[in-house]
Each structure stands twice: as structure tokens, then as C-alpha cells.
Motif scaffolding. Structure first.
Motif, PDB file in Angstrom:
ATOM      1  N   SER A  80       0.827  -1.206   0.000  1.00 56.50           N
ATOM      2  CA  SER A  80       0.000   0.000   0.000  1.00 56.50           C
ATOM      3  C   SER A  80       0.862   1.258   0.000  1.00 56.50           C
ATOM      4  N   PHE A  86      -3.412   4.109  -0.371  1.00 55.04           N
ATOM      5  CA  PHE A  86      -4.518   3.672   0.472  1.00 55.04           C
ATOM      6  C   PHE A  86      -5.839   4.129  -0.137  1.00 55.04           C
ATOM      7  N   PHE A  87      -6.729   3.179  -0.325  1.00 54.41           N
ATOM      8  CA  PHE A  87      -8.088   3.436  -0.806  1.00 54.41           C
ATOM      9  C   PHE A  87      -8.102   4.208  -2.124  1.00 54.41           C
ATOM     10  N   ARG A  88      -7.170   3.876  -3.007  1.00 53.50           N
ATOM     11  CA  ARG A  88      -7.058   4.569  -4.287  1.00 53.50           C
ATOM     12  C   ARG A  88      -8.131   4.149  -5.275  1.00 53.50           C
ATOM     13  N   THR A  90     -11.307   0.786  -6.113  1.00 51.81           N
ATOM     14  CA  THR A  90     -12.207  -0.174  -5.475  1.00 51.81           C
ATOM     15  C   THR A  90     -11.498  -1.451  -5.044  1.00 51.81           C
ATOM     16  N   SER A  93      -9.144  -0.936  -2.177  1.00 52.36           N
ATOM     17  CA  SER A  93      -9.919  -0.688  -0.955  1.00 52.36           C
ATOM     18  C   SER A  93     -10.489  -1.985  -0.391  1.00 52.36           C
ATOM     19  N   GLN A  96      -7.630  -3.884   1.254  1.00 44.46           N
ATOM     20  CA  GLN A  96      -7.170  -3.239   2.482  1.00 44.46           C
ATOM     21  C   GLN A  96      -8.184  -3.406   3.613  1.00 44.46           C
ATOM     22  N   ILE A  97      -9.445  -3.276   3.288  1.00 43.80           N
ATOM     23  CA  ILE A  97     -10.488  -3.477   4.305  1.00 43.80           C
ATOM     24  C   ILE A  97     -10.502  -4.935   4.760  1.00 43.80           C
TER      25      ILE A  97
END
Length: 164
Positions: A80, A86-88, A90, A93, A96-97
Motif C-alpha cells: 500500500s 490507500f483506498f485509491r 475499489t 480498498s 485493504q479493508i
């Protein structure tokens, strides 16, 4: 004929991917041994077999599963930070979640497994079945199944993403 240009990847990114995959393999492989043990034990295991199973489960959790989850987290953080951000988008994300949820669920499983093992030891010492054991063991199995699903998704999503 179409040619693709090969991206030169940093050795750190390759290492981070290897770390993540190794963590998933350690965790998933260990969890699958628990599934086999549960199947072999049957529906009405003896107090002594439950005791020995729990000692094995506790040790494998400490030696393989928790380090595996740790490796997954380290690899995910490196990837990441160095490549994806981070959260760039879908799929990043989602992964990562999922890693965060795997960590949270693993902590819950570890705490629950400790309680289940304590009860198994008490059962073995007193030779009396404690009804709470099955309730907690069932909860541990459900949380474990959720972790397996999330880990498998973590393995599949990058391949699916590369195809599309």
C-alpha cells in the motif's frame, strides 16, 4: 502480434507480495488442518481427545496462524505504501479493508480459542464435560470460517483484477 512491455518492479514490491502470500499460505494451511481435525474427531469426541486437539490448536495458532496474519499485514502495508496507495480504487480498498477485518477477526478468534482451550483443560482435569465448551467452540469455528473466506478473497481478487 501484440507485445507487452514488462514493468520493472522494485525488489521490495516482489518481496512484499511474497510476504503477503506466505502469510496467507501459513494461515490458510493451518486452518485447514483444524478443519480436518474437527472432521476426524466426529460429533461426540471424548474429553481426552478434545484436550489434545485444543493443545495442538493453541500451539499451531501461536506458531503459524498469528505469524501468518502478521506477514499478511506487513506485506499489505508495504504494498500500500510503495505501490498502490490507500483506498485509491475499489479493488485496493476491498483488499485493504479485508486485511483489517482479518486482523480484527484473528484477534477475536485467538481470544476465543484461549477460552475454549482453558475449558478443554478443565474438562480433562475434572473428567466432566462443560456445556459452555461447545458453544464457544462453535463460535470459534464460525469466526474461523469467516477468516478463511476473507483470506481466499484476498488471494482471488488480485488475479481477477489482473484479468480485467
Amino acid at each position: 502480434m501484440q507485445t507487452r512491455s514488462l514493468k520493472v518492479q522494485s525488489p521490495w514490491l516482489r518481496i512484499a507480495r511474497l510476504i503477503s502470500i506466505t502469510g496467507l499460505i501459513l494461515s490458510l494451511g493451518s486452518i485447514f488442518t483444524f478443519i480436518v481435525m474437527n472432521a476426524v474427531m466426529g460429533e461426540v469426541p471424548s474429553i481426552e481427545s478434545v484436550y489434545w486437539q485444543r493443545l495442538f490448536v493453541s500451539r499451531i495458532t501461536e506458531v503459524l496462524i498469528l505469524p501468518g496474519v502478521g506477514l499478511l499485514v506487513v506485506g499489505a502495508i508495504i504494498l500500500s505504501l510503495k505501490q498502490y496507495g490507500f483506498f485509491r480504487n475499489t479493488w485496493i480498498s476491498v483488499l485493504q479493508i479485508l486485511v483489517v477485518l482479518i486482523v480484527i477477526n484473528s484477534v477475536n478468534i485467538t481470544l476465543l480459542a484461549g477460552r475454549v482451550t482453558e475449558i478443554a483443560v478443565r474438562q480433562w482435569q475434572t473428567s466432566v464435560f462443560i456445556p459452555e465448551y461447545m458453544n464457544l467452540k462453535s463460535a470459534e469455528d464460525i469466526f474461523g470460517a469467516v477468516n478463511v473466506v476473507m483470506m481466499i478473497i484476498c488471494l482471488i481478487v488480485p488475479f481477477y483484477k489482473n484479468e480485467n
